[in-house]
Motif scaffolding. Structure first.
Motif, short mmCIF file in Angstrom:
data_model
loop_
_atom_site.label_atom_id
_atom_site.label_comp_id
_atom_site.label_asym_id
_atom_site.label_seq_id
_atom_site.Cartn_x
_atom_site.Cartn_y
_atom_site.Cartn_z
N ALA A 1 3.03 116.73 47.20
CA ALA A 1 3.83 116.20 46.12
C ALA A 1 4.62 117.17 45.24
O ALA A 1 5.57 116.99 44.43
CB ALA A 1 3.09 115.09 45.39
N THR A 2 3.74 118.40 44.73
CA THR A 2 3.95 119.37 44.06
C THR A 2 5.36 119.96 44.50
O THR A 2 6.34 120.11 43.80
CB THR A 2 2.93 120.31 43.88
OG1 THR A 2 1.93 119.82 43.07
CG2 THR A 2 3.46 121.57 43.06
N GLU B 1 9.01 119.49 42.89
CA GLU B 1 9.63 120.73 42.45
C GLU B 1 11.13 120.68 43.30
O GLU B 1 12.10 121.20 42.49
CB GLU B 1 8.83 122.04 42.89
CG GLU B 1 9.44 123.29 42.33
CD GLU B 1 10.26 123.99 42.91
OE1 GLU B 1 11.02 124.89 42.59
OE2 GLU B 1 10.44 123.72 44.21
N GLN B 2 11.51 120.69 44.34
CA GLN B 2 12.62 120.88 45.25
C GLN B 2 13.44 119.39 44.53
O GLN B 2 14.70 119.70 44.48
CB GLN B 2 12.15 120.41 46.54
CG GLN B 2 11.48 121.74 47.29
CD GLN B 2 12.37 122.89 47.12
OE1 GLN B 2 13.08 123.11 47.89
NE2 GLN B 2 11.91 123.91 46.60
N PHE C 1 12.85 130.23 44.64
CA PHE C 1 11.29 130.60 44.41
C PHE C 1 10.66 129.54 43.79
O PHE C 1 10.41 129.43 42.69
CB PHE C 1 11.70 131.63 43.25
CG PHE C 1 12.67 132.85 43.37
CD1 PHE C 1 12.12 133.79 44.44
CD2 PHE C 1 13.64 133.04 42.69
CE1 PHE C 1 12.72 134.81 44.58
CE2 PHE C 1 14.30 134.10 43.02
CZ PHE C 1 14.29 134.99 43.96
N PRO C 2 10.28 128.54 44.79
CA PRO C 2 9.79 127.42 44.26
C PRO C 2 8.16 127.83 43.46
O PRO C 2 7.86 126.90 42.75
CB PRO C 2 9.12 126.70 45.83
CG PRO C 2 9.46 127.74 46.89
CD PRO C 2 10.28 128.87 46.21
N ALA D 1 1.33 117.93 40.62
CA ALA D 1 1.37 116.73 41.39
C ALA D 1 0.41 115.79 40.99
O ALA D 1 0.50 114.45 40.76
CB ALA D 1 1.39 116.63 42.74
N LEU D 2 -0.85 116.28 40.82
CA LEU D 2 -1.99 115.59 40.22
C LEU D 2 -1.64 114.70 38.89
O LEU D 2 -1.95 113.84 38.64
CB LEU D 2 -3.21 116.29 40.41
CG LEU D 2 -4.36 115.56 39.94
CD1 LEU D 2 -4.88 114.48 40.98
CD2 LEU D 2 -5.76 116.44 39.78
#
Length: 158
Positions: A16-17, A21-22, A68-69, A135-136
């Motif tokens: 999920a993170t 981000e994407q 650069f994720p 994500a959490l």
């Protein structure tokens, strides 16, 4: 939908993170491209370059997040920290303002306290856990917001 997305993010925070981000990276890229086309229409005005430059910055930020994720996740975590503090304060104030008007006003205050607590946790621990923590915390926030809205929408007992 808040509850569903919240549970999904909590159950798979690493995935999920990256998805969050994407998703934001692509929104910024599309916003930047659209804004540059929008700015072109203002070429007759002297300030059009400032408008175009601001949209170029948005486009570059989105591209940077895409390339650069890890850095994007860090930036988003800091933004979430600030957003949770602001949302928490506003929800608490809003819930207290509704205390004489709605029977379930405490749920809004509880949601605000939850957001503020999440902001504090991020402030203390985000450098060690930012890969999955974004994500959490988004998941917990969505879950608490969804639950408070669900309870708030219940009819008043006579």
């Amino acid at each position: 939908m808040f509850i569903l997305f919240g549970v999904m993010a909590i159950l798979a925070p690493g995935v999920a993170t990256i998805v969050i981000e994407q998703f934001i990276a692509w929104i910024l890229i599309l916003w930047g491209i659209g804004g540059l086309f929008f700015a072109r229409g203002f070429r007759v005005m002297a300030e059009w370059r400032v408008l175009a430059a601001s949209y170029a910055v948005v486009l570059l930020a989105g591209t940077g997040f895409l390339i650069f994720p890890g850095a994007g996740i860090t930036v988003l975590t800091v933004i979430m920290l600030l957003a949770f503090f602001v949302e928490g304060a506003l929800s608490i104030l809003f819930g207290l303002r509704l205390s004489g008007q709605l029977p379930h006003w405490r749920w809004i205050v509880l949601s605000g306290i939850s957001s503020s607590a999440l902001g504090l946790i991020v402030l203390v621990a985000w450098t060690d856990m930012s890969r999955w923590f974004l994500a959490l915390i988004v998941g917990v926030n969505f879950l608490s917001t969804g639950l408070s809205l669900l309870v708030l929408s219940r009819p008043r007992k006579a």
